[in-house]
Design a protein around this motif. Structure first.
Motif, PDB file in Angstrom:
ATOM      1  N   GLY A   1      -3.030  72.895 -31.649  1.00  0.00           N
ATOM      2  CA  GLY A   1      -2.535  74.254 -31.845  1.00  0.00           C
ATOM      3  C   GLY A   1      -3.657  75.260 -32.004  1.00  0.00           C
TER       4      GLY A   1
ATOM      5  N   ASP B   1       2.234  73.040 -26.959  1.00  0.00           N
ATOM      6  CA  ASP B   1       1.107  72.921 -26.037  1.00  0.00           C
ATOM      7  C   ASP B   1       1.042  71.527 -25.417  1.00  0.00           C
TER       8      ASP B   1
ATOM      9  N   TYR C   1      -3.933  85.651 -35.985  1.00  0.00           N
ATOM     10  CA  TYR C   1      -3.247  84.366 -36.166  1.00  0.00           C
ATOM     11  C   TYR C   1      -3.200  83.907 -37.624  1.00  0.00           C
TER      12      TYR C   1
ATOM     13  N   LEU D   1       2.859  75.312 -32.418  1.00  0.00           N
ATOM     14  CA  LEU D   1       2.164  75.636 -31.176  1.00  0.00           C
ATOM     15  C   LEU D   1       1.524  74.387 -30.582  1.00  0.00           C
TER      16      LEU D   1
ATOM     17  N   MET E   1      -4.424  78.456 -29.596  1.00  0.00           N
ATOM     18  CA  MET E   1      -4.542  79.847 -30.028  1.00  0.00           C
ATOM     19  C   MET E   1      -5.696  80.540 -29.317  1.00  0.00           C
TER      20      MET E   1
ATOM     21  N   ASN F   1       2.124  80.931 -25.586  1.00  0.00           N
ATOM     22  CA  ASN F   1       1.261  80.395 -26.640  1.00  0.00           C
ATOM     23  C   ASN F   1       0.954  81.433 -27.703  1.00  0.00           C
TER      24      ASN F   1
ATOM     25  N   GLY G   1       2.164  80.914 -31.470  1.00  0.00           N
ATOM     26  CA  GLY G   1       1.117  80.781 -32.476  1.00  0.00           C
ATOM     27  C   GLY G   1       1.195  81.848 -33.535  1.00  0.00           C
TER      28      GLY G   1
ATOM     29  N   THR H   1      -1.897  70.255 -35.283  1.00  0.00           N
ATOM     30  CA  THR H   1      -2.631  71.471 -35.664  1.00  0.00           C
ATOM     31  C   THR H   1      -3.962  71.582 -34.932  1.00  0.00           C
TER      32      THR H   1
ATOM     33  N   ALA I   1      -0.022  76.991 -36.143  1.00  0.00           N
ATOM     34  CA  ALA I   1      -0.718  76.022 -35.303  1.00  0.00           C
ATOM     35  C   ALA I   1       0.100  74.763 -35.051  1.00  0.00           C
TER      36      ALA I   1
END
Length: 505
Positions: free
Chosen positions: A65, A268, A129, A264, A69, A252, A256, A62, A261
């Protein structure tokens, strides 16, 4: 800002900022630059790769993530901050103090405006988000926009002068500062703020070192009308770069927004683990390509030879490593990042398939920019990018792996063939040149990949020594397969000659 023809305090007769010498001297200078850059890339690779592994074990998905974002939004603003003015500085046949200083102040003016926009838009990004922590992170990352705008022309001037050693020292020094702050913050328990501090520290160190090494200072604030025409070229290059931004960041944004998160962050890490080493390996050629080719544009034979040698060397260097990462994706993730990241292995493998073709996109850009064909690049790059974006919108229904899969398929099937068809319609590098170069490499990749896949079933590879052995095997198989073709043997001979010349330096 003044609107006079020449900003106050400037002389229109200011000297040009260009490297000196004929084609042979410039190629020799580029070879030295590539050697220096290659050496620095080794240091950067260890720092970046090592910090990735350490931070992945100290922080949560997270945390990564959350930065992923904010990253696409900041990346878009960074492109607009530069507005292609750095490319204009490098590509332009001559440039003087009046124009260079004007471009600097344009960068600063745009950077200040975009930093303000980023701060104002931060709450909206948090709503998009559904993650409140995005607001303070994005506001803090706005500092990176200011720092980038202040250093852009200093770096571009060093690149134009082909002072690649200075650029390498700047990048290594800034990276060391960022890694120290980032890892220190993670050990101190700062979580995602350690990643933010790492980015801002890198930007600040880059600015300080760029000012020291360039030894250039802008004149008093002012923008010359004579420099404004560079905005057209720079704006066109930025348009193409924004398309590249969509390709590398829309994934992304979609992941996201749809999955949050955690997923993602896993995506990532897979993306960075695949592409950051690739960027490190291709940086020497990417650094010297546009300034060298721009200086050789009046000599088609020298231009063609230099370009094909660079591209052939890049593909020979990178393809075996990418094949190894694809075939051994699960043990790579397990050994380097740990058990909690194992879900990223399928995504990592498909990102590797995308990497095989996406590096050709950058190589096509060298031709477009160095030949002053930015409008064509924007047109054909836009059409190809639309296919990749359509693939993202379809692939998102199958999660992060579907996004990576769609990127690989749409890039290889549509974007890359379209761009290469367009860029070889005119100019020193023809379609037959490209075919002679690429066909043996593609065939060698298919042979080596198949043999690696057989080896993957025969042994257990889940240890660092075995992964190192897999890498050696990948390169041995690829080079052996490439040597089966006459054109492949020519490429290997050229690569060997380049290595020997660099070793003597």
């Amino acid at each position: 800002m003044t609107d006079s023809v020449t900003p106050p305090g400037l002389s229109p007769e200011s000297p040009d900022f260009s490297p000196q010498g004929n084609a042979t001297a410039l190629k020799r200078q580029s070879a030295v630059g590539a050697a220096v850059t290659m050496g620095s890339q080794g240091t950067k690779f260890v720092l970046q790769f090592g910090s990735q592994v350490v931070l992945a074990r100290l922080l949560l998905p997270t945390d990564f993530g959350l930065l992923a974002m904010v990253g696409p939004l900041v990346a878009a603003a960074l492109l607009l901050t530069d507005l292609g003015l750095s490319a204009a500085t490098v590509q332009r046949p001559t440039i003087n103090q009046v124009e260079l200083s004007s471009l600097f102040w344009l960068n600063v003016l745009i950077g200040c405006g975009l930093a303000g926009v980023a701060i104002a838009a931060a709450p909206l990004a948090a709503i998009f988000y559904a993650t409140p922590a995005v607001t303070p992170v994005m506001m803090t990352m706005a500092a990176a926009l200011l720092l980038s705008s202040l250093s852009a022309q200093h770096i571009a001037l060093l690149n134009r002068r082909m002072r690649f050693g200075a650029i390498a020292m700047i990048e290594v020094g800034a990276l060391i500062a960022g890694v120290i702050v980032g890892v220190g913050g993670a050990l101190w328990g700062l979580g995602y703020w350690s990643l933010v501090a790492m980015q801002v520290t890198n930007g600040a160190a880059t600015l300080i070192l760029a000012c020291v090494f360039s030894r250039w200072r802008p004149s008093r604030p002012g923008i010359s009308r004579d420099a404004l025409h560079l905005l057209r070229f720079g704006g066109t290059v930025t348009g193409y770069n924004l398309l590249g931004y969509l390709i590398t960041n829309l994934d992304n944004i979609l992941i996201g927004a749809r999955f949050g998160a955690g997923p993602l962050g896993i995506y990532d890490r897979a993306y960075k683990l695949m592409f950051q080493p690739l960027w490190q390996m291709t940086a020497p050629a990417a650094r010297v390509a546009v300034p060298l080719l721009s200086r050789l544009s009046a000599d088609p034979a020298e231009y063609r030879g230099a370009y094909l040698a660079m591209l052939g060397g890049v593909l020979t260097l990178t393809t075996p490593g990418i094949l190894c990462a694809i075939v051994f994706a699960k043990p790579v993730i397990l050994v380097l990042l740990g058990e909690r990241w194992i879900a990223s292995a399928p995504t990592f493998a498909w990102l590797g398939v995308a990497a095989l073709s996406l590096q050709l996109r950058q190589a096509a850009s060298w031709l477009f920019v160095s030949q002053g064909r930015a409008q064509e690049q924007l047109k054909w790059g836009g059409l190809g990018s639309a296919a990749v974006i359509a693939g993202y919108l379809i692939g998102i229904f199958w999660g992060p792996k579907g996004v990576a899969m769609s990127a690989a398929i749409s890039s290889a099937a549509v974007q890359i063939p379209m761009m290469w068809w367009a860029v070889t319609r005119s100019g020193p590098v023809t379609r037959s040149d490209a075919i002679r170069l690429l066909v043996p490499i593609a065939a060698a990749a298919a042979i080596a990949g198949g043999l690696l896949a057989l080896a993957a079933y025969a042994f257990v590879w889940a240890s660092l020594p075995m992964l190192a052995l897999a890498g050696v095997l990948a390169y041995a198989l690829f080079i052996g397969a490439l040597a089966l073709f006459p054109e492949g043997r020519i490429q290997l001979a050229k690569a060997g000659g380049i290595v020997r010349r660099l070793a003597k330096r």
